[in-house]
Design an enzyme around this catalytic site. Sequence first.
Site, short mmCIF file in Angstrom:
data_model
loop_
_atom_site.label_atom_id
_atom_site.label_comp_id
_atom_site.label_asym_id
_atom_site.label_seq_id
_atom_site.Cartn_x
_atom_site.Cartn_y
_atom_site.Cartn_z
N SER A 246 0.83 -0.91 -0.21
CA SER A 246 -0.03 -0.03 0.15
C SER A 246 0.91 1.35 -0.15
O SER A 246 1.96 1.12 0.56
CB SER A 246 -0.97 -0.12 1.45
OG SER A 246 -1.06 0.96 1.57
N LYS A 247 0.37 2.38 -1.15
CA LYS A 247 1.32 3.58 -0.62
C LYS A 247 1.53 4.25 0.61
O LYS A 247 2.34 4.80 1.02
CB LYS A 247 0.41 4.12 -1.72
CG LYS A 247 0.70 4.20 -3.08
CD LYS A 247 1.15 6.14 -3.38
CE LYS A 247 2.38 5.45 -4.36
NZ LYS A 247 3.19 5.53 -4.39
N ARG A 248 0.05 4.02 1.67
CA ARG A 248 -0.25 5.12 2.25
C ARG A 248 1.04 4.43 3.37
O ARG A 248 1.73 4.59 4.05
CB ARG A 248 -1.19 4.36 2.85
CG ARG A 248 -1.95 6.02 3.05
CD ARG A 248 -3.82 5.20 3.38
NE ARG A 248 -4.17 4.35 2.75
CZ ARG A 248 -4.24 3.52 3.43
NH1 ARG A 248 -4.30 3.35 4.48
NH2 ARG A 248 -5.48 2.29 2.99
N GLY A 250 3.84 3.41 2.31
CA GLY A 250 4.82 4.19 2.37
C GLY A 250 5.69 2.68 0.57
O GLY A 250 7.07 3.41 0.44
#
Length: 481
Positions: A246-248, A250
Amino acid sequence: MSDSKVRVRIAPSPSGYLHVGTARTAIFNYLYARHHGGKFLVRIEDTDVERSDPALVYNILEALNKLGLVSDEEIILQSQRKDIYSAVAHQILESGHGYCCFCTPEQLEASREKARAEKRPPRYDRRCLKHTEEDCANKIAEGVPFAIRIRIPEGETTYTDMVAGELKRQNTEIEDFIIARSDGSATYNLAVVVDDHQMKISHVIRGNDHITNTFKQIHIYKALGYEQPKFGHVPLLLRPDKKKISKRLGDKDVAEYLNEGILPEAMFNYLCTLGWSSKTEREIYTVKELIEIFDSANFNSANAIFDEEKLIAFNKQHIMKKPTIELAPIVSELFKDKLGPDNGNMAANSEYLLRVIDSLKERVRKLTDFVSLGAYFFKDEFDYDQEAAEKQFNSENAVFLAELAERFEKLSEFSKETAEAELDKLADEKGLKRGKLIHPTRLAVSGMSVGPGLFVLLELVGQKRVVTRIRKAVDFINSNM
Ligand code: GLU
């Protein structure tokens, strides 16, 4: 189905950049197509206007292109096919495989809430199935908004998955799902089936998070009398902590990795090992070799871990394997970006650049390391590594360095051999170990404590600059001691 009829696709939704998992699935599709002499197609699933950003479409396609995953035919954009989906939804309705649903969002939410309270799965309760054809016509004439649902027959649904084998689901678990919303727009499952059919897709290879959709889509194929493709659901990629990427958290997208110095072929090779195996000990393959050996019998069903360190290890191997002449244009750009465009030695066709690359090739892990480990080949101004300077720069060594500069300057021919012989001679005369001279010399000429063999480095930097740099280090030591 004969091999030449193999037609596969990757269908990214442009709600983010190119995810490593999507790239991995694209690679599997591409290899499957190429292995069987078929076609690899790209479709952009941009029907969800709220979540789709046209700028991201460009980025996704660019990242796919860099990996060599180029569509063999015109790219299909779902946003341009709304009328086609709407016509097919009405076809399903008129054939009796679908029905109109007049439930309001509030009613649907209330019934879901009730199901939750009663600990039942929140499936549609089919209350609109009771409407007669006449009822429906009247409501539609009155302008009551309606969605179209597909009617799932009794029984069970089975199919043979290319990865998981035979899969079965009771039809009671598949609700009468919506195929067209009350605003007329198609839902994901309808659009996918219509497109896969019209694009003559033979094999749908995608992430195993789509298995539930596959059971739904099979009913759309049946309702329309379309021939079903073969389905293969490959494992998802997870982070080393087993969470979803997930982008969230990182996690980086494909373009970020490529910009950070991962070679596309290394990314391709590494991703290919996540959910598929060559069934040999060997890990490093070229794309051409992978096309040759790609066998869909070797998909794994267990979820795979995407490990950045492993990717970097693959990258290191691919950099070492890649001919210097092919690395040169890439590395040239990196140096120019970082150090400015004016130095002719940085040109892709410069003999000097090729030698710099050769000297560092065994050491770099990422392409960007060529710059961080080799800037001193082009730039005379640099700081000394602080820790190394504390160890190597002292007044005693300053005397030796000054003497070495003197001797280097006098050499009529300056090469790695003559420089080494001269340094050895000085060490002998002073009764010193070679290392006593090698370490401060490296630091003086490169600012670093690691790098290529010292004498290769000295020859490359060249007599004049070596002498100047050593004298500059002597001044630095003397003014700081
Ligand atoms: N757009 C879907 C996704 O990005 C792919 C659906 C499919 O491959 O059928 O997950």
